[in-house]
Design a protein around this motif. Sequence first.
Motif, short mmCIF file in Angstrom:
data_model
loop_
_atom_site.label_atom_id
_atom_site.label_comp_id
_atom_site.label_asym_id
_atom_site.label_seq_id
_atom_site.Cartn_x
_atom_site.Cartn_y
_atom_site.Cartn_z
N LYS A 1 0.53 5.64 -0.41
CA LYS A 1 -0.31 6.81 -0.62
C LYS A 1 0.55 8.06 -0.48
O LYS A 1 1.37 8.15 0.44
CB LYS A 1 -1.44 6.83 0.41
CG LYS A 1 -2.60 7.65 -0.03
CD LYS A 1 -3.89 6.85 -0.02
CE LYS A 1 -5.02 7.69 -0.54
NZ LYS A 1 -5.61 7.22 -1.74
N PHE B 1 -11.11 0.49 3.72
CA PHE B 1 -9.85 0.87 4.35
C PHE B 1 -9.45 2.27 3.93
O PHE B 1 -9.15 3.13 4.76
CB PHE B 1 -8.76 -0.14 3.98
CG PHE B 1 -7.39 0.22 4.49
CD1 PHE B 1 -7.13 0.22 5.86
CD2 PHE B 1 -6.37 0.55 3.62
CE1 PHE B 1 -5.87 0.55 6.34
CE2 PHE B 1 -5.11 0.88 4.10
CZ PHE B 1 -4.86 0.89 5.46
N GLU B 2 -9.50 2.54 2.63
CA GLU B 2 -9.12 3.86 2.12
C GLU B 2 -10.01 4.95 2.68
O GLU B 2 -9.55 6.03 3.04
CB GLU B 2 -9.19 3.85 0.58
CG GLU B 2 -8.28 2.80 -0.02
CD GLU B 2 -7.50 3.33 -1.20
OE1 GLU B 2 -7.58 4.52 -1.48
OE2 GLU B 2 -6.83 2.50 -1.86
N LEU B 3 -11.31 4.63 2.76
CA LEU B 3 -12.29 5.58 3.27
C LEU B 3 -11.99 5.95 4.72
O LEU B 3 -11.91 7.13 5.08
CB LEU B 3 -13.67 4.94 3.17
CG LEU B 3 -14.86 5.87 3.01
CD1 LEU B 3 -14.92 6.38 1.59
CD2 LEU B 3 -16.15 5.13 3.35
N TYR C 1 0.58 12.15 0.09
CA TYR C 1 -0.26 13.24 0.58
C TYR C 1 0.37 14.59 0.26
O TYR C 1 0.51 15.44 1.13
CB TYR C 1 -0.49 13.09 2.09
CG TYR C 1 -1.24 11.83 2.44
CD1 TYR C 1 -2.61 11.75 2.24
CD2 TYR C 1 -0.58 10.72 2.95
CE1 TYR C 1 -3.30 10.58 2.54
CE2 TYR C 1 -1.27 9.56 3.25
CZ TYR C 1 -2.63 9.50 3.04
OH TYR C 1 -3.31 8.34 3.33
N LEU D 1 -9.22 5.43 6.35
CA LEU D 1 -7.89 6.02 6.47
C LEU D 1 -7.96 7.52 6.22
O LEU D 1 -7.41 8.32 6.99
CB LEU D 1 -6.96 5.35 5.45
CG LEU D 1 -5.51 5.78 5.46
CD1 LEU D 1 -4.85 5.37 6.76
CD2 LEU D 1 -4.77 5.18 4.29
N ALA D 2 -8.67 7.89 5.16
CA ALA D 2 -8.81 9.31 4.85
C ALA D 2 -9.49 10.04 6.01
O ALA D 2 -9.08 11.15 6.37
CB ALA D 2 -9.62 9.47 3.57
N PHE E 1 0.85 -1.19 0.00
CA PHE E 1 0.00 0.00 0.00
C PHE E 1 0.88 1.24 0.00
O PHE E 1 1.86 1.31 0.73
CB PHE E 1 -0.91 0.01 1.24
CG PHE E 1 -1.94 1.10 1.23
CD1 PHE E 1 -3.12 0.95 0.53
CD2 PHE E 1 -1.72 2.28 1.93
CE1 PHE E 1 -4.07 1.97 0.51
CE2 PHE E 1 -2.67 3.30 1.90
CZ PHE E 1 -3.84 3.14 1.20
N TYR F 1 -6.12 -1.31 9.46
CA TYR F 1 -5.65 -2.42 8.62
C TYR F 1 -6.25 -3.75 9.10
O TYR F 1 -6.74 -4.54 8.31
CB TYR F 1 -4.12 -2.45 8.68
CG TYR F 1 -3.45 -3.67 8.08
CD1 TYR F 1 -3.33 -3.81 6.70
CD2 TYR F 1 -2.93 -4.66 8.90
CE1 TYR F 1 -2.71 -4.93 6.16
CE2 TYR F 1 -2.30 -5.77 8.36
CZ TYR F 1 -2.20 -5.90 6.99
OH TYR F 1 -1.57 -7.00 6.47
N ARG G 1 -6.37 -3.42 -1.90
CA ARG G 1 -7.36 -2.66 -2.66
C ARG G 1 -8.69 -2.80 -1.95
O ARG G 1 -9.54 -3.58 -2.35
CB ARG G 1 -7.45 -3.18 -4.10
CG ARG G 1 -6.29 -2.68 -4.94
CD ARG G 1 -6.46 -2.90 -6.41
NE ARG G 1 -5.18 -2.68 -7.07
CZ ARG G 1 -4.23 -3.61 -7.17
NH1 ARG G 1 -4.43 -4.83 -6.67
NH2 ARG G 1 -3.09 -3.33 -7.77
N CYS G 2 -8.84 -2.10 -0.85
CA CYS G 2 -10.06 -2.20 -0.06
C CYS G 2 -10.65 -0.81 0.10
O CYS G 2 -10.01 0.08 0.66
CB CYS G 2 -9.77 -2.79 1.31
SG CYS G 2 -9.03 -4.42 1.25
N GLU G 3 -11.86 -0.65 -0.41
CA GLU G 3 -12.52 0.64 -0.40
C GLU G 3 -12.72 1.17 1.02
O GLU G 3 -12.43 2.33 1.30
CB GLU G 3 -13.87 0.51 -1.10
CG GLU G 3 -14.41 1.81 -1.66
CD GLU G 3 -15.80 1.61 -2.25
OE1 GLU G 3 -16.68 2.42 -1.95
OE2 GLU G 3 -16.00 0.62 -2.99
#
Lengths: 141, 158
Positions: free
Chosen positions: A20, A123-125, A22, A127-128, A18, A102, A119-121
Motif C-alpha cells: 500500500k 483488513f483494508e478497512l 500512502y 487498516l485504514a 500486500f 492481519y 485481498r480482504c475487505e
Amino acid sequence: MASIYNLFIINKSGGLIFYKDYGSTGRLDTNDSLRLASLWHSMHAISQQLSPTVGCTGIELLEADTFDLHCFQSLTGTKFFVVSEPGAPGMESLLKTIYDLYTDYVLKNPFYEVEMPIRCELFELNLAQALRKDKLGLAGR
Amino acid sequence: MAGALQTRGGMRCLYLYNRSGVCLHYHVWLRTHTTLSPQQDQKLMFGLLFSLKSFTSKMDPTSVHKGNLGVPQFAGQGCSFHSFSTNTYKLSLMETPSGIKLVLVTDPKMGDLRSALKYIYNNIYVEYVVKNPLYIPGQPFSWFGLIYQVPAIQLCFR
C-alpha cells in the motif's frame, strides 16, 4: 498518515502479498515493489549471517537519508515493514497493530489462502482506520 | 566528537573498503559467532552494503527519478543509508566521495555513530594510512591494528 510512505507485507518465501502506498513522491510500480520486497527478504537473511553474536533475527530498523524502514518478522516468517519519515515515532507499535489486524482479518478469513496475496475487505478497512487513529495520536503528541 | 565511542565494550568489528570493493582493513574487537571465513565474510558484507544501497535508492519516497534497481551508482549518488540495527548488532556506514566505505559494527544499544565514523576517517585513516609514504593506495593494510595501540586513539575505543 503524513509520516508513513509505504506498507509492505511479504510471505516467508519473499513474495509480496500486500502493498500500500500512502503518498510517496516517486511511486513504485508493481514490478518494482515486487523486486524490492524480495530484495528485502534476502537482505534480511544475509544480515543474520553477518551477526557478531548468536541469535540474530534480522534487520529491524534501516535508517536511510530520506526515510526510516521498520521491519517486524512474525514467528511464522511473514515480514511486515513500513517506510516512514526519518525519526517517526511509534512505528514498532504500529507494526504490532498491523500484525494484530492481519491475524484477525486475514488469517481468520475462511476464503484466504495462506501465503497468497491479501485481498480482504475487512483488513483494508481496519487498516485504514488504525492508520487514521495513529495519525490522530501522532498529531496529539 | 568521539563521545559515542567511549562507551566501553560496545565495539564488535570494523571494515574498511575502497571503491572497487576490496576490503582494505578488517578489525575485530569482539566476535563470538562467525558463519564464514574472514574473506567470505568481507565479501558478503560488501555485497550486503551494495544491495542495500540500491534498495534504498530505489525505495526513496521523496524523489521521482530513481533509475533502475541494481544499476551500480557512484558514491553519493541516490539515496543512501547510514545505519541499520538488528536485535544483536548495529551497523553504521560512512561513504566518502572517493568511495571509501567505513563500516562499524557495534552493540545495538549504541547511539548515532556518524560523528564517530567521521572521527576515525579524519584522525586515523587519513592521518596514519593515507599520509604514510610507504602505503600503496588500494592495497590492503594490516598496521591499522597498531594504530589502536596509540594511547590517544586507544582512549576513543575504550
